[in-house]
Design a protein around this motif. Structure first.
Motif, PDB file in Angstrom:
ATOM      1  N   GLU A  37      41.939  30.465  47.775  1.00  0.00           N
ATOM      2  CA  GLU A  37      41.719  30.811  49.182  1.00  0.00           C
ATOM      3  C   GLU A  37      43.009  31.307  49.821  1.00  0.00           C
ATOM      4  OE1 GLU A  37      39.705  28.773  53.167  1.00  0.00           O
ATOM      5  OE2 GLU A  37      39.816  27.662  51.278  1.00  0.00           O
ATOM      6  N   THR A 363      36.358  37.256  50.311  1.00  0.00           N
ATOM      7  CA  THR A 363      36.431  36.380  49.133  1.00  0.00           C
ATOM      8  C   THR A 363      37.176  35.089  49.454  1.00  0.00           C
ATOM      9  OG1 THR A 363      36.395  38.303  47.670  1.00  0.00           O
ATOM     10  CG2 THR A 363      37.173  36.233  46.724  1.00  0.00           C
ATOM     11  N   PHE A 366      34.722  32.900  51.197  1.00  0.00           N
ATOM     12  CA  PHE A 366      33.679  32.378  50.307  1.00  0.00           C
ATOM     13  C   PHE A 366      34.204  31.278  49.383  1.00  0.00           C
ATOM     14  CE2 PHE A 366      30.967  36.516  50.406  1.00  0.00           C
ATOM     15  CZ  PHE A 366      30.395  36.093  51.601  1.00  0.00           C
ATOM     16  N   PHE A 369      33.660  27.758  50.276  1.00  0.00           N
ATOM     17  CA  PHE A 369      32.298  27.213  50.376  1.00  0.00           C
ATOM     18  C   PHE A 369      31.507  27.279  49.070  1.00  0.00           C
ATOM     19  CE2 PHE A 369      33.476  28.581  54.645  1.00  0.00           C
ATOM     20  CZ  PHE A 369      33.142  27.476  55.404  1.00  0.00           C
ATOM     21  N   TYR A 370      31.821  28.251  48.202  1.00  0.00           N
ATOM     22  CA  TYR A 370      30.990  28.477  47.022  1.00  0.00           C
ATOM     23  C   TYR A 370      31.813  28.417  45.738  1.00  0.00           C
ATOM     24  CZ  TYR A 370      27.924  30.352  50.661  1.00  0.00           C
ATOM     25  OH  TYR A 370      27.172  30.503  51.798  1.00  0.00           O
ATOM     26  N   ASP A 371      31.123  28.129  44.647  1.00  0.00           N
ATOM     27  CA  ASP A 371      31.749  28.135  43.330  1.00  0.00           C
ATOM     28  C   ASP A 371      32.133  29.572  42.959  1.00  0.00           C
ATOM     29  OD1 ASP A 371      32.171  26.579  40.663  1.00  0.00           O
ATOM     30  OD2 ASP A 371      31.068  28.388  40.091  1.00  0.00           O
ATOM     31  N   GLN A 373      32.010  31.118  40.215  1.00  0.00           N
ATOM     32  CA  GLN A 373      31.035  31.799  39.359  1.00  0.00           C
ATOM     33  C   GLN A 373      29.930  32.429  40.195  1.00  0.00           C
ATOM     34  OE1 GLN A 373      28.387  29.490  36.751  1.00  0.00           O
ATOM     35  NE2 GLN A 373      28.936  30.891  35.077  1.00  0.00           N
ATOM     36  N   ILE A 374      29.473  31.728  41.226  1.00  0.00           N
ATOM     37  CA  ILE A 374      28.428  32.257  42.110  1.00  0.00           C
ATOM     38  C   ILE A 374      28.953  33.494  42.843  1.00  0.00           C
ATOM     39  CG2 ILE A 374      27.074  31.786  44.198  1.00  0.00           C
ATOM     40  CD1 ILE A 374      26.922  28.855  43.278  1.00  0.00           C
ATOM     41  N   ILE A 375      30.197  33.439  43.304  1.00  0.00           N
ATOM     42  CA  ILE A 375      30.794  34.594  44.006  1.00  0.00           C
ATOM     43  C   ILE A 375      30.854  35.792  43.066  1.00  0.00           C
ATOM     44  CG2 ILE A 375      32.874  35.468  45.135  1.00  0.00           C
ATOM     45  CD1 ILE A 375      33.498  32.544  45.931  1.00  0.00           C
ATOM     46  N   THR A 378      27.402  37.225  42.282  1.00  0.00           N
ATOM     47  CA  THR A 378      26.875  37.949  43.444  1.00  0.00           C
ATOM     48  C   THR A 378      27.507  39.336  43.538  1.00  0.00           C
ATOM     49  OG1 THR A 378      26.558  35.867  44.632  1.00  0.00           O
ATOM     50  CG2 THR A 378      26.589  37.887  45.945  1.00  0.00           C
TER      51      THR A 378
END
Length: 419
Positions: A37, A363, A366, A369-371, A373-375, A378
């Motif tokens: 981040e 990014t 994201f 909040f998100y893993d 791999q999911i980013i 997507t």
């Protein structure tokens, strides 16, 4: 080989080595100490700053002797690298170190905004006109080779010590300053021309945007390129080191190997894949195939459970993006009137920086909040969608079917262009 050209090749080689070592070591240090981040946020700010700084400071390269600009710039780089070394070696708090590092990194962005235009422009001054194409080819060959080697050298130094790597990077920058000082360079332009540098740049961007909106092919192509850049840049700069650090718990050498793997894909695209595809397929399909390969590569890499399988898939991501960006480049340039080509280049550079900054900023948000791999998955899905959207560009197939001798002024003939 002329002495001036030899100095130029040495300059490009050493400068690339110094800056690549610094970049890889620092990205890894930020990922390791602070996380993805923070790296995304830092790169977002620096990229946005570069978007503003390049048109403001770029014309400086016309004000003074370019070899001196490059020499003093690398002295400044060396000082920044040594100050960062002192900063990360200090007993200061983690937050204080990051704030100081961010300030120094911003100074590096300022230096780059001044030195990059000078580095590109000096090529025409060190070589005679008939030798310039040869110098350009040799320079590209040197940089392509270094893109494979530099990450491995940087990661090897990082395995020993990040601090040692920064000292080596700074020392090489001092060598670059000496080599640049020895390069031949022309006298600066007149004061009248100095004053119009920024105005010309700003006018070029405004007129370039007007052209983009008047030409349907170019407008749609720009939207697709910008959106794809927004998605793929964070994967290369942030998500790859995060996968290596967090998912595979690997060291900096694996990060260097990943960077080299991407460079292998780009090199293969230029030397083998793109020439082969141009012989076998219609040019209108090649951009779609390139984006599709890249998106597929991101999906497969993101789903990999093994580190070396992950790294082994990365060449496909580099190859796909290289095929996409290289294919049709000459078509677009030739289709514009000669007087408008620099305007389009100015706009493309601006769009590249804006979309890169947006992608990094989004990014960074994201990641909180998100893993990862999911980013990545997507982003890859959206990239795959873009590979099909390209084929929907109005008049795309007709445009890509044209021979080079039919392209001169094509946009001027087909559309009513006014700037």
């Amino acid at each position: 080989m002329k002495k001036s050209e030899l100095f130029y090749y040495c300059y490009k080689l050493l400068s690339s080595l110094s800056l690549d070592i610094f970049r890889i070591l620092i990205f890894w240090w930020v990922i390791s100490e602070y996380g993805g981040e923070e790296l995304s946020s830092l790169l977002f700010i620096i990229t946005l700053a570069s978007f503003i700084l390049i048109p403001l400071l770029g014309p400086i390269s016309d004000f003074y002797i370019k070899s001196r600009i490059l020499s003093y710039s690398h002295l400044a780089y060396a000082a920044c690298f040594f100050f960062i070394f002192l900063n990360i070696s200090s007993e200061a708090s983690v937050d204080t170190k990051f704030i100081i590092f961010g300030c120094i990194y911003f100074i590096i962005a300022v230096i780059t905004s001044i030195s990059s235009p000078a580095s590109n422009a000096i090529m025409a001054e060190i070589a005679e006109s008939e030798r310039l194409p040869l110098v350009i080819r040799k320079t590209k060959s040197i940089l392509s080779s270094l893109a494979l080697i530099n990450p491995l050298l940087a990661s090897a130094l990082g395995l020993i010590s990040i601090e040692l790597g920064l000292i080596v990077s700074g020392s090489i920058a001092l060598m670059v300053a000496l080599v640049a000082f020895k390069m031949k360079s022309s006298e600066p332009i007149s004061s009248h021309n100095q004053e119009i540098g920024l105005r010309v740049w700003s006018k070029s961007i405004i007129q370039g945007w007007k052209l983009k909106f008047q030409i349907k092919i170019e407008l749609w192509y720009t939207i697709i390129v910008g959106f794809t850049n927004l998605l793929i840049t964070p994967f290369f700069l942030v998500l790859i080191p995060l996968f290596i650090k967090e998912r595979f718990s690997a060291d900096i050498f694996a990060y260097g190997a990943a960077e080299s793997a991407i460079a292998i894909g780009i090199l293969l695209a230029a030397l083998l894949v793109l020439p082969y595809l141009n012989k076998k397929l219609h040019k209108s399909w090649i951009c779609s195939i390139g984006v599709f390969i890249s998106g597929t590569g991101v999906i497969l890499a993101s789903m990999s459970e093994n580190l070396w399988l992950f790294i082994g898939i990365l060449p496909f991501t580099g190859l796909g993006i290289a095929v996409f960006t290289m294919n049709g480049m000459s078509h677009r340039l030739l289709a514009f009137p000669k007087t408008d080509r620099s305007k389009i280049s100015a706009v493309d550079l601006s769009i590249g920086n804006i979309t890169k900054a947006l992608g990094l900023g989004v990014t960074g948000y994201f990641i909180g909040f998100y893993d990862i791999q999911i980013i990545a998955l997507t982003y890859a899905t959206l990239i795959l969608i873009m590979s099909f959207v390209i084929m929907l560009i109005p008049d795309w197939k007709e445009f890509m079917s044209l021979r080079h001798d039919q392209l001169e002024g094509y946009f001027e003939r087909k559309y009513s262009i006014t700037t």
